[in-house]
Design an enzyme around this catalytic site. Structure first.
Site, PDB file in Angstrom:
ATOM      1  N   HIS A 278      55.706  42.785  53.856  1.00  0.00           N
ATOM      2  CA  HIS A 278      55.678  44.075  52.730  1.00  0.00           C
ATOM      3  C   HIS A 278      54.805  44.824  53.327  1.00  0.00           C
ATOM      4  O   HIS A 278      55.056  44.941  54.323  1.00  0.00           O
ATOM      5  CB  HIS A 278      53.600  42.847  51.718  1.00  0.00           C
TER       6      HIS A 278
ATOM      7  N   SER B 271      60.406  41.918  46.815  1.00  0.00           N
ATOM      8  CA  SER B 271      58.969  42.506  46.605  1.00  0.00           C
ATOM      9  C   SER B 271      58.440  44.214  46.492  1.00  0.00           C
ATOM     10  O   SER B 271      57.921  44.461  46.779  1.00  0.00           O
ATOM     11  CB  SER B 271      58.097  41.452  46.710  1.00  0.00           C
TER      12      SER B 271
ATOM     13  N   ASP C  75      48.038  40.557  48.092  1.00  0.00           N
ATOM     14  CA  ASP C  75      48.883  39.881  49.436  1.00  0.00           C
ATOM     15  C   ASP C  75      48.249  38.281  49.241  1.00  0.00           C
ATOM     16  O   ASP C  75      48.414  37.173  49.655  1.00  0.00           O
ATOM     17  CB  ASP C  75      49.491  38.929  50.440  1.00  0.00           C
TER      18      ASP C  75
END
Lengths: 231, 172
Positions: free
Chosen positions: B90, B49, B115
């Site tokens: 992230h 990701s 998210d």
């Protein structure tokens, strides 16, 4: 008497470790009193460090990181101290000592060994302190491992014990039959006949034939050479 | 070698040596943890990701102290979703407010949406306490071993057993 275990004669660490293991066995069999002081301190330091690490693992597992992080910080600091102390102990205090003990005669012995890289020589340093506390001499014994390991890698106890008994007076007193005096010769027995070194030398030179004359001629040429040098 | 185990002190010393190796590794990990103030100062990237910045299997080094400045937008952070043990790597894309109660929103660079769906039920934003560290460095690909160990858990005791055997049988 050779032991059943074989080691590689090319592995210096194995040679040294086997010899190191044999010394306490031999000396304790002569009724020397071994002092385990050095090993015990080392084990105490090491296992305390392990205990702290174990405790740290336990509280971290049970209570998580955040709530125990100050304890963990203290544990890490304490562990480093103990580990550092252990390293210093091994390096500076033990210094390669493999045996510490008291002879039946009362003398205190401290034996340390080392061998240099790629040199198959066993260096033994023995510090003797007499019964009355007076510092005795420091004995250094340097012998190649070939004297007590056979070609297959078996450890032969008798010549090893002779080296120690001859080199260290305190051991020699406890084990007089292993002390080799200067006039002792190694006798070889073949097919029921005992050959002394003198007989073996004569056999060898008679097989060479011309070798006998050459050895006779050498002193003459040597004398000639001396005359030449003087002129 | 093994016959030396007949002597209890020698056996204890061998055991101690093995134990010290394992415990030193553990304590070094805990020490790093304490210095960085992060429960897990080194993490492995588990998903794609954050591509192209980080690939699966990269090893990330985290720092969890705000000495010079607060965690700000643009920083790559690692957080655990409430009650889950999986670290998510992230980037912070929104910050509302300042200080420890500020609300943070994260999004993976390679993801289409932020998210919000990953957070726990009823949780719309992260706070500083949820974050276990910001990424300050990385080594590519090295972490793949960890992924293998977690996907094939039988590898763990096998590796530990091999290491232990090597140490006990060697006395150099």
């Amino acid at each position: 008497m050779a032991s059943q275990e074989k080691i590689s004669v090319y592995n210096l660490a194995d040679l040294k470790n086997t010899s190191d293991d044999a010394i306490p066995n031999y000396l304790n069999s002569l009724k020397f009193q071994q002092s385990h002081r050095l090993t015990d301190v080392r084990l105490t330091l090491g296992f305390s460090a392990l205990a702290i690490a174990g405790a740290c693992l336990a509280w971290d597992y049970k209570f998580g990181f955040d709530s125990t992080k100050y304890y963990t910080a203290a544990a890490v600091a304490l562990y480093s101290l103990l580990n550092g102390a252990l390293t210093l102990w091994i390096f500076y205090v033990e210094r390669g000592t493999i045996y510490e003990g008291t002879a039946p005669s009362g003398d205190k012995l401290r034996i340390s060994t080392h061998s240099k890289k790629n040199e198959p020589v066993y260096n033994v340093t023995v510090e003797v302190v007499g019964k009355d506390g007076k510092k005795g001499e420091t004995i250094e014994i340097k012998r190649p491992f070939t004297e007590w390991f056979d070609a297959a890698g078996h450890f032969v106890a008798a010549p090893f014990q002779s080296v120690l008994a001859t080199g260290i007076p305190a051991v020699g007193r406890a084990d007089p039959k292993r002390v080799m005096r200067a006039d002792d010769k190694v006798k070889v027995e073949v097919g029921g006949t005992e050959y002394t070194p003198e007989m073996l030398a004569m056999l060898a030179s008679s097989m060479q034939g011309a070798g006998v004359e050459a050895s006779g001629a050498e002193p003459k040429s040597g004398k000639k050479g001396e005359r030449r040098r003087k002129a | 070698m093994l016959s030396g185990l007949a002597n209890p002190r020698q056996a204890a010393a061998q055991l101690m040596n093995f134990g010290l190796i394992v415990s030193t590794a553990f304590m070094m990990w805990k020490g790093l943890s304490v210095i960085t103030d992060s429960p897990s100062p080194i993490v492995v990237v588990l998903s794609g990701s954050m591509e192209p910045a980080f690939q699966r299997g990269d090893l990330l080094f985290l720092w969890n102290r705000n000495i010079l400045s607060e965690t700000s937008v643009g920083e790559i952070v690692v957080y655990n979703v409430k009650d889950k043990d999986i670290p998510i790597v992230h980037r912070v894309v929104r910050k509302f407010g300042i200080g420890p109660k500020a609300k943070l929103l994260t999004k993976g660079d390679n993801n289409l949406s932020d998210d919000t769906e990953l957070y726990a039920r009823g949780q719309d934003y992260l706070v500083r306490k949820d974050i276990i560290g910001s990424v300050v460095g990385f080594i590519p690909f090295v972490g793949y071993v960890t992924i293998m160990l977690s996907e094939h858990p039988w590898l763990k005791p096998v590796m530990l057993g091999m290491m232990g055997l090597v140490v006990v049988l060697q006395r150099e």
